[in-house]
Design an enzyme around this catalytic site. Structure first.
Site, mmCIF file in Angstrom:
data_model
loop_
_atom_site.group_PDB
_atom_site.id
_atom_site.type_symbol
_atom_site.label_atom_id
_atom_site.label_comp_id
_atom_site.label_asym_id
_atom_site.label_seq_id
_atom_site.Cartn_x
_atom_site.Cartn_y
_atom_site.Cartn_z
ATOM 1 N N TYR A 98 60.290 19.241 4.605
ATOM 2 C CA TYR A 98 59.578 18.652 3.992
ATOM 3 C C TYR A 98 60.454 17.052 4.292
ATOM 4 C CZ TYR A 98 57.435 22.101 1.219
ATOM 5 O OH TYR A 98 56.774 23.337 0.274
ATOM 6 N N ASN B 11 54.302 25.821 -7.000
ATOM 7 C CA ASN B 11 53.459 25.945 -6.451
ATOM 8 C C ASN B 11 52.878 26.725 -5.588
ATOM 9 O OD1 ASN B 11 53.770 24.884 -4.684
ATOM 10 N ND2 ASN B 11 52.310 22.890 -4.572
ATOM 11 N N HIS C 250 52.082 27.572 0.793
ATOM 12 C CA HIS C 250 52.008 26.142 1.343
ATOM 13 C C HIS C 250 51.239 26.576 2.317
ATOM 14 C CE1 HIS C 250 52.964 22.699 4.311
ATOM 15 N NE2 HIS C 250 52.614 24.132 4.961
#
Ligand code: TYD
Length: 132
Positions: free
Chosen positions: A49, A112, A115
């Site tokens: 990230y 969420n 990925h």
């Protein structure tokens, strides 16, 4: 044929959605080329990230990703990268279209569920990063 890297994040594993998510990919015709459950190293997540390192939520995202086991997969299909991204949905689960994985299993944007590599260059780098 195109390979892509998918990670079922700690919230996906915690809510026991791993089987259902894998079933979606298999129904869509993906072949699972490799798969492992692991707890990610902080340094690997920070590298993964790195494009977000100036963002205020960076630390939170990194800690979330190492908060429990994840399931990493290499999936293969024709146009596999775009096809997985379509099945995954928008980054923020509240904006993800109904029927996408993030809409069905996600709650908030930092958490969420999944990925997926967003382009061929990222897929190549991420497959190496998580599978060596
Ligand atoms: P990003 O790479 O922009 O999106 P995607 O995962 O859809 O390719 O962001 C990586 C992760 O960072 C994202 O899955 C969740 C988290 N994130 C936030 O928590 N808030 C945000 O505003 C964004 C853009 C991302």
């Amino acid at each position: 044929m195109e390979e892509t890297l998918v990670i079922i994040k700690p919230d996906g594993v915690r809510q026991k959605a791993v089987g259902e998510i894998i079933a979606r990919f298999e129904r869509r015709g993906f072949e699972i080329k490799a798969m492992k459950q692991t707890v990610l190293e902080e340094a690997v997540v920070m590298e993964h990230y790195a494009h977000l390192k100036e963002k205020p939520f960076f630390r939170e995202v990194v800690y979330f990703m190492i908060s429990g086991p994840v399931v990493c997969m290499i999936l293969e299909a024709e146009h596999g990268i775009a096809s997985v991204r379509q099945m995954v949905g928008a980054t923020n689960p509240q904006e993800a279209l109904p029927g996408t994985i993030r809409a069905d299993y996600g709650f908030i944007s930092g958490s969420n569920v999944i990925h997926a590599s967003d382009c061929p260059e990222a897929a190549e780098i991420e497959i190496k990063r998580f599978f060596g």
